[in-house]
Design a protein around this motif. Sequence first.
Motif, PDB file in Angstrom:
ATOM      1  N   GLU A 139      41.151  20.154 -65.126  1.00  0.00           N
ATOM      2  CA  GLU A 139      40.699  18.862 -64.635  1.00  0.00           C
ATOM      3  C   GLU A 139      39.936  18.133 -65.721  1.00  0.00           C
ATOM      4  O   GLU A 139      39.538  18.723 -66.724  1.00  0.00           O
ATOM      5  CB  GLU A 139      39.817  19.036 -63.409  1.00  0.00           C
ATOM      6  CG  GLU A 139      38.568  19.864 -63.670  1.00  0.00           C
ATOM      7  CD  GLU A 139      37.815  20.168 -62.398  1.00  0.00           C
ATOM      8  OE1 GLU A 139      36.586  20.295 -62.490  1.00  0.00           O
ATOM      9  OE2 GLU A 139      38.442  20.284 -61.345  1.00  0.00           O
ATOM     10  N   ASN A 154      33.969  14.577 -65.560  1.00  0.00           N
ATOM     11  CA  ASN A 154      33.358  13.316 -65.150  1.00  0.00           C
ATOM     12  C   ASN A 154      32.043  13.152 -65.897  1.00  0.00           C
ATOM     13  O   ASN A 154      31.019  13.666 -65.495  1.00  0.00           O
ATOM     14  CB  ASN A 154      33.127  13.324 -63.633  1.00  0.00           C
ATOM     15  CG  ASN A 154      32.713  11.958 -63.135  1.00  0.00           C
ATOM     16  OD1 ASN A 154      32.637  11.007 -63.879  1.00  0.00           O
ATOM     17  ND2 ASN A 154      32.447  11.885 -61.842  1.00  0.00           N
ATOM     18  N   ASN A 158      39.796   4.791 -64.770  1.00  0.00           N
ATOM     19  CA  ASN A 158      39.934   5.612 -63.571  1.00  0.00           C
ATOM     20  C   ASN A 158      41.242   6.376 -63.649  1.00  0.00           C
ATOM     21  O   ASN A 158      42.302   5.797 -63.916  1.00  0.00           O
ATOM     22  CB  ASN A 158      39.898   4.748 -62.310  1.00  0.00           C
ATOM     23  CG  ASN A 158      40.053   5.580 -61.045  1.00  0.00           C
ATOM     24  OD1 ASN A 158      41.149   5.744 -60.523  1.00  0.00           O
ATOM     25  ND2 ASN A 158      38.947   6.118 -60.558  1.00  0.00           N
ATOM     26  N   LYS A 159      41.171   7.671 -63.417  1.00  0.00           N
ATOM     27  CA  LYS A 159      42.369   8.513 -63.466  1.00  0.00           C
ATOM     28  C   LYS A 159      42.517   9.270 -62.148  1.00  0.00           C
ATOM     29  O   LYS A 159      41.537   9.747 -61.571  1.00  0.00           O
ATOM     30  CB  LYS A 159      42.274   9.518 -64.615  1.00  0.00           C
ATOM     31  CG  LYS A 159      42.667   8.973 -65.971  1.00  0.00           C
ATOM     32  CD  LYS A 159      42.764  10.106 -66.981  1.00  0.00           C
ATOM     33  CE  LYS A 159      43.365   9.615 -68.286  1.00  0.00           C
ATOM     34  NZ  LYS A 159      42.501   8.686 -68.977  1.00  0.00           N
ATOM     35  N   TYR A 160      43.759   9.380 -61.709  1.00  0.00           N
ATOM     36  CA  TYR A 160      44.088  10.215 -60.551  1.00  0.00           C
ATOM     37  C   TYR A 160      44.813  11.442 -61.072  1.00  0.00           C
ATOM     38  O   TYR A 160      45.861  11.341 -61.718  1.00  0.00           O
ATOM     39  CB  TYR A 160      44.972   9.446 -59.565  1.00  0.00           C
ATOM     40  CG  TYR A 160      45.451  10.300 -58.408  1.00  0.00           C
ATOM     41  CD1 TYR A 160      44.589  10.637 -57.365  1.00  0.00           C
ATOM     42  CD2 TYR A 160      46.762  10.762 -58.366  1.00  0.00           C
ATOM     43  CE1 TYR A 160      45.020  11.422 -56.312  1.00  0.00           C
ATOM     44  CE2 TYR A 160      47.200  11.550 -57.318  1.00  0.00           C
ATOM     45  CZ  TYR A 160      46.337  11.868 -56.284  1.00  0.00           C
ATOM     46  OH  TYR A 160      46.775  12.656 -55.236  1.00  0.00           O
ATOM     47  N   LEU A 161      44.241  12.622 -60.822  1.00  0.00           N
ATOM     48  CA  LEU A 161      44.782  13.882 -61.318  1.00  0.00           C
ATOM     49  C   LEU A 161      45.267  14.733 -60.145  1.00  0.00           C
ATOM     50  O   LEU A 161      44.583  14.843 -59.131  1.00  0.00           O
ATOM     51  CB  LEU A 161      43.719  14.651 -62.109  1.00  0.00           C
ATOM     52  CG  LEU A 161      43.085  13.904 -63.286  1.00  0.00           C
ATOM     53  CD1 LEU A 161      41.953  14.721 -63.884  1.00  0.00           C
ATOM     54  CD2 LEU A 161      44.117  13.580 -64.339  1.00  0.00           C
ATOM     55  N   GLU A 162      46.427  15.330 -60.330  1.00  0.00           N
ATOM     56  CA  GLU A 162      46.998  16.158 -59.263  1.00  0.00           C
ATOM     57  C   GLU A 162      47.678  17.374 -59.873  1.00  0.00           C
ATOM     58  O   GLU A 162      48.423  17.265 -60.852  1.00  0.00           O
ATOM     59  CB  GLU A 162      48.017  15.343 -58.451  1.00  0.00           C
ATOM     60  CG  GLU A 162      48.639  16.119 -57.301  1.00  0.00           C
ATOM     61  CD  GLU A 162      49.575  15.265 -56.461  1.00  0.00           C
ATOM     62  OE1 GLU A 162      50.278  15.816 -55.607  1.00  0.00           O
ATOM     63  OE2 GLU A 162      49.593  14.033 -56.678  1.00  0.00           O
ATOM     64  N   ASN A 204      43.775  17.591 -55.998  1.00  0.00           N
ATOM     65  CA  ASN A 204      43.799  16.270 -56.603  1.00  0.00           C
ATOM     66  C   ASN A 204      42.380  15.699 -56.601  1.00  0.00           C
ATOM     67  O   ASN A 204      41.538  16.108 -55.798  1.00  0.00           O
ATOM     68  CB  ASN A 204      44.748  15.335 -55.858  1.00  0.00           C
ATOM     69  CG  ASN A 204      44.335  15.113 -54.419  1.00  0.00           C
ATOM     70  OD1 ASN A 204      43.430  14.328 -54.136  1.00  0.00           O
ATOM     71  ND2 ASN A 204      45.002  15.808 -53.488  1.00  0.00           N
ATOM     72  N   GLU A 205      42.138  14.776 -57.512  1.00  0.00           N
ATOM     73  CA  GLU A 205      40.839  14.120 -57.577  1.00  0.00           C
ATOM     74  C   GLU A 205      40.941  12.834 -58.378  1.00  0.00           C
ATOM     75  O   GLU A 205      41.841  12.654 -59.212  1.00  0.00           O
ATOM     76  CB  GLU A 205      39.776  15.039 -58.185  1.00  0.00           C
ATOM     77  CG  GLU A 205      39.916  15.295 -59.665  1.00  0.00           C
ATOM     78  CD  GLU A 205      38.753  16.105 -60.219  1.00  0.00           C
ATOM     79  OE1 GLU A 205      37.587  15.821 -59.871  1.00  0.00           O
ATOM     80  OE2 GLU A 205      39.027  17.027 -61.008  1.00  0.00           O
ATOM     81  N   ASN A 206      40.027  11.913 -58.101  1.00  0.00           N
ATOM     82  CA  ASN A 206      39.874  10.692 -58.868  1.00  0.00           C
ATOM     83  C   ASN A 206      38.691  10.837 -59.811  1.00  0.00           C
ATOM     84  O   ASN A 206      37.625  11.280 -59.400  1.00  0.00           O
ATOM     85  CB  ASN A 206      39.644   9.489 -57.939  1.00  0.00           C
ATOM     86  CG  ASN A 206      40.940   8.929 -57.398  1.00  0.00           C
ATOM     87  OD1 ASN A 206      41.768   8.424 -58.148  1.00  0.00           O
ATOM     88  ND2 ASN A 206      41.127   9.034 -56.095  1.00  0.00           N
ATOM     89  N   THR A 227      36.352   8.759 -62.713  1.00  0.00           N
ATOM     90  CA  THR A 227      35.990   7.490 -63.333  1.00  0.00           C
ATOM     91  C   THR A 227      35.060   7.750 -64.516  1.00  0.00           C
ATOM     92  O   THR A 227      34.116   8.533 -64.399  1.00  0.00           O
ATOM     93  CB  THR A 227      35.287   6.556 -62.327  1.00  0.00           C
ATOM     94  OG1 THR A 227      36.172   6.300 -61.230  1.00  0.00           O
ATOM     95  CG2 THR A 227      34.909   5.239 -62.985  1.00  0.00           C
TER      96      THR A 227
END
Length: 308
Positions: A11, A14, A81-85, A90-92, A94
């Motif tokens: 991941e 942040n 901002n990234k969306y990771l899966e 999964n998570e957002n 920033t």
Amino acid sequence: MFILIGFLQIEAQNSNSLSSSPYSLYGLGLENPLSTGKNDGLGYAGLAMTSAHSLNLLNPASLGGINQHRLFYNIGFKLENKYLEQNRDNENITSGNFSNLALGMAINERSGIALSLMPKTDVGYEVSGLYSPIEGSSELFETEAEGNGGLNNFMLSYGYALNDKLKFGVNASLLFGEITETQFNYIQSNILYIADENDYSGFRFGAGLQYDLSKSISLGFTAKTPVSLSGSQTRTISQYYDNDEIVAGIVEENEVDNFDLPLELGFGLQLKLLDGFDVLADYKRHFWSTTNQSDALGQFTDQDFFNL
């Protein structure tokens, strides 16, 4: 420098790093594509664009076209901002940080100069869920790792108009920065903590040309020299029990292998189709294969960049 890959969960971190990408664990981090505002708004293109109406640091030759009565400055900030899966997780994420600071002005009617500071690479990742066997035992221990930091580019650029159609420019960069990598190994009730602070520095030079084929067609060319960045490392190793008691603490000063940056070439085209309407297209290639570098993840290969 160590690199770990966790197949259960990778991941982004942040943090206040300019990057929040798990891919920043490669090499010295993700290449920062950002330049000054107008180029960023044009898809990071502009090798053939002059600095007549805005500061263009992608090609030092552009500074030969700065208006003699103008002073340009640019301050940049990036919010991402990234969306990771991965699998079912999964998570957002920033992240945001300073992206550039630049100042440019004309020296006379045919030449200009600019001074800038911006990130060269960015690191911001976390790796968890990696299990490895304990030597001489059937048991496993878990590892978590994270990294942050990156390289900075402090650059002085100069451009000169040889005539009304041809401009030439050079730049010199001081590349420097620190990348911190930490590793937590959970072995039964103990925690083995390893922290590496890796410092890199070196000088790099570049040059560029811009040529106006006509009033509506301009060409650009840039080159950046290969450079070997020298590195040093401070490693801290500690061991903890459940009650946070430190049973061992070691600080080591180590030399690390130099990190080689490759030859970079770029070609650009600008078409002035209508008054106030331009089309820009750039192609850049980074010749990583010539550095013959590799790490635990594999060989470094060439990169191609297309900007429109």
